[in-house]
Design an enzyme around this catalytic site. Structure first.
Site, PDB file in Angstrom:
ATOM      1  CD  GLU A 451      -2.233   0.846   3.042  1.00 45.31           C
ATOM      2  OE1 GLU A 451      -2.134  -0.264   3.616  1.00 45.31           O
ATOM      3  OE2 GLU A 451      -2.724   1.842   3.582  1.00 45.31           O
ATOM      4  CG  ASP A 524       0.399   0.623   6.120  1.00 44.33           C
ATOM      5  OD1 ASP A 524       1.346  -0.141   5.851  1.00 44.33           O
ATOM      6  OD2 ASP A 524       0.319   1.806   5.736  1.00 44.33           O
ATOM      7  CG  ASP A 526      -3.415   2.194   8.942  1.00 43.90           C
ATOM      8  OD1 ASP A 526      -3.825   1.399   8.072  1.00 43.90           O
ATOM      9  OD2 ASP A 526      -2.723   3.190   8.690  1.00 43.90           O
ATOM     10  CG  ASP A 528      -6.798   4.768   5.464  1.00 43.08           C
ATOM     11  OD1 ASP A 528      -8.045   4.756   5.632  1.00 43.08           O
ATOM     12  OD2 ASP A 528      -6.127   5.794   5.262  1.00 43.08           O
TER      13      ASP A 528
END
Ligand code: 0RA
Length: 665
Positions: A451, A524, A526, A528
């Protein structure tokens, strides 16, 4: 009011002869009287799977459904208004209704009280009512006697004819004759039981599962008030009341809560047909892209659809086409609106009742009764056409919505055809941002989908370029929330991915052309990152299933923290692991030691070496193999949490939250 409906097989009926009670009861431990009674119920204890589908979670909960169902029958016959389900400590459940009460006088055929007969004779439920009313025999057509047979103990309390009567049972065997223990001014039945641990793998009830099921039952039985309380933990009682005057129409309103609706007046049809057949349909269009359709046969949720659903789809498509032509919204020469077009934005519930339904399919959750197709078609053709005539504004909005879907379908097809014709997806021109590996053997090659450009940079520097390819995707661009998936295919990032994989898509898809046998999603840790992962999984689920089935899809598991301790560095992959390691390192010296903890929010925060060591090096890394279930779940999450369908999202949140009251809307 349709009476005397015989219900059929359970939602998940697995006829498994392997399902045996953990310990079959020893006959010797029963008295002669017990044996006589047990004879009738013995098959139930020997083969519980045949009666309740299994001895796992579903089977356990079927006990509750079965008893509640008898109460619902009593309500449907117009005799009960309230049902009260209590989960009590030690896996005890009690189900109470304010119906007529199970008769306690001696039954002429069995020479026992009707109460005892209903509870100890298989399939006895229906045979003992007076008048035209028969108890259906419960949700699964098996009757409360099955619940009795599979309970360590069961106690029935009946209020009837001014008296209170009870009778106790153990593993299906009566412990006493029915006895009068008091007087009463009300009527009703309370069944209290504890599932038998000798039969079930586990006897812990799932509150959310029960809530969901009973809420659904309340929608399907308008006017009945179902109260449920969880009293298992002292001082922590939760309770709900479900009461929906409007039945499935209310259900539609609830599912569409917060969405922009197309037809203001919810379409609702109810028709009684010959042979105690009842068809009920409610529908409403909204501006979302997908479809929510729930189908039931005798209040059993038919996940796999069946004849009622196909009849509905055929009639809906035909009626909308006829209407659109008649009103000149469609020209004669125009293409027909397809079944797929009429799905878009549709929220519908179909509930049918019939005698002796046939269930088929893998999970016995598909209605097979052939006549039901014509029945539903007939009701739909007549009532929906009339509805459209009577609600011209709503009719127009519906046709406009469906026509828009058709337009989008044609545009998407044209776009895809152009792309395919140009050969843009077949892998001849690899995308510029792909850092390919030098290896050409797919079996030895892998591709990391990372990403963002910064992670892409680290990964490109850190990789072993012989067999590892890197494809950086711009998360923001990919994150097309609330978009149709076919829009995603036009997206450049997605195109790059398809070209890199080499498989093409749609009718041109060939898994044999896959250029890497390990496709590794590395996003990641998180929000997103998890969004993008869900999106990619959904994409694979819908368009590249053979890649998942072939076992080619993986998710990288980068560490969450790096913990430096003097000269040592440790990578940890979860908060639990972090806590454990911290404790261990602190404990070593017996005193506070200085630990330097770095949290990795993104892969881009790692330098190339760190990324190689923790996430890419086959010798150290952890990869999660993606299964079709993971992908299906992602697909569902995509629909529920990322799509703009507020209904399921609300429902999801509601079922996962605790509230006290949930009354009609
Ligand atoms: C047999 C006959 C009648 C009612 C019932 C059973 C009955 C069963 C259950 C199970 C839970 N609640 C129930 N309520 C009633 C008919 C009684 C009559 O004719 O008076």
């Amino acid at each position: 009011m349709v009476k005397s409906l015989k219900r059929g097989a359970p939602k998940k009926l697995r006829f498994s002869i392997k399902t045996m009670p953990k310990q079959a009861p020893k006959k010797s431990s029963y008295t002669a009287k017990d044996i006589r009674v047990l004879e009738g119920l013995e098959p139930v204890r020997l083969r519980p799977g045949m009666y309740i589908g299994g001895t796992g979670k579903d089977g356990l909960h079927h006990l509750v459904w079965e008893v509640v169902d008898n109460c619902i029958d009593e309500a449907m016959a117009g005799h009960a208004k309230n049902i009260d389900v209590r989960l009590m400590p030690d896996s005890v459940v009690s189900v109470k209704d304010d119906g007529r009460g199970i008769p306690v006088e001696k039954h002429s055929k069995t020479k026992k009280s009707t109460l005892e007969t209903v509870l100890t004779v298989l399939h006895a439920g229906g045979k003992f009512g007076g008048g035209g009313y028969k108890v259906s025999g419960g949700l699964h057509g098996v009757g409360v006697s099955v619940v009795n047979a599979l309970s360590e103990w069961l106690e029935a309390e009946v209020h009837r004819d001014g008296g209170v009567y009870t009778q106790k049972f153990k593993r299906g065997a009566a412990q006493n004759n029915v006895k009068k223990i008091g007087t009463s001014k009300v009527t009703g039945t309370t069944i209290t039981f504890r599932p038998d641990e000798q039969i079930f793998q586990e006897i812990v009830f799932d509150w959310n599962y029960i809530l969901h099921h009973l809420r659904q039952q309340a929608y399907l039985t308008p006017g009945v008030k179902i109260h449920i309380s969880d009293e298992r933990e002292e001082g922590k009682i939760s309770h709900y009341t479900f009461y929906f005057e409007g039945g499935i129409e209310s259900y539609i309103r609830q599912l569409n809560l917060g969405k922009d609706t197309k037809n203001e007046a919810i379409f609702y049809a109810r028709k009684e047909l010959e042979n105690d057949t009842l068809v009920e349909i409610a529908l409403q269009y909204t501006d979302v892209y997908n479809e929510t359709i729930l189908t039931f046969a005798n209040n059993i949720y038919t996940v796999e659809g069946g004849t009622h659903l196909t009849g509905f789809r055929t009639a809906l498509t035909r009626t909308i086409n006829d209407y659109a032509r008649k009103q000149a919204y469609l020209k004669q020469k125009d293409d027909n609106l397809t079944a797929d077009d009429v799905k878009e934005g549709l929220t519908a519930i179909i509930s049918v009742k019939l005698r002796e339904p046939q269930f088929e399919g893998q999970t016995k959750a598909k209605l097979g009764t052939p006549e039901m197709r014509a029945h539903v078609m007939k009701v739909m053709n007549e009532s929906f056409a009339a509805y459209l005539e009577e609600h011209p504004r709503d009719g127009r909005s519906i046709v406009e919505k469906v026509a828009l879907a058709a337009k989008a379908r044609l545009a998407a097809r044209a776009a895809r055809d152009t792309v395919l014709r140009k050969g843009a997806l077949d892998g001849f021109a690899l995308p510029g941002k792909l850092a390919d590996c030098s290896q050409r053997d797919p079996a030895k090659s892998e591709i990391f989908i990372v990403e963002g450009d910064s992670a892409g940079g680290s990964a490109k520097s850190g990789r072993d370029r012989k067999f590892q390819a890197i494809l950086p995707l711009r998360g923001k661009i990919l994150n097309v929330e609330r978009a149709r998936l076919d829009k995603m295919l036009a997206n450049n990032e997605v195109k790059s991915l398809i070209i890199a994989m080499g498989t093409s898509i749609g009718e041109e898809f060939e898994v044999e052309k896959l250029r890497y046998h390990r496709i590794i999603i590395a996003t990641d840790a998180d929000v997103d990152g998890s969004h993008i992962r869900t999106l990619l999984l959904t994409l694979f689920f819908r368009y590249f299933q053979p890649i998942i089935d072939g076992g080619y899809l993986y998710i990288a598991q980068p560490p969450l923290y790096k913990i430096d301790h003097g000269k040592e560095s440790h990578y940890v992959y979860s908060d639990e692991e972090k806590a454990a390691l911290t404790k261990k390192l602190q404990g070593k010296k017996g005193e506070e030691v200085k630990l330097n903890v770095q949290r990795y929010k993104g892969l881009g925060e790692m330098n190339p070496l760190e990324l190689w060591e923790t996430t890419m090096d086959p010798a150290n890394r952890v990869l999660k193999h993606v299964t079709i279930d993971d992908a299906a779940e992602a697909d569902n999450t995509f629909e529920v949490l990322m799509g703009d369908e507020v209904g399921p999202r609300k429902k999801w949140i509601q079922t996962h939250a605790k509230t006290v009251e949930n009354l009609d809307i």
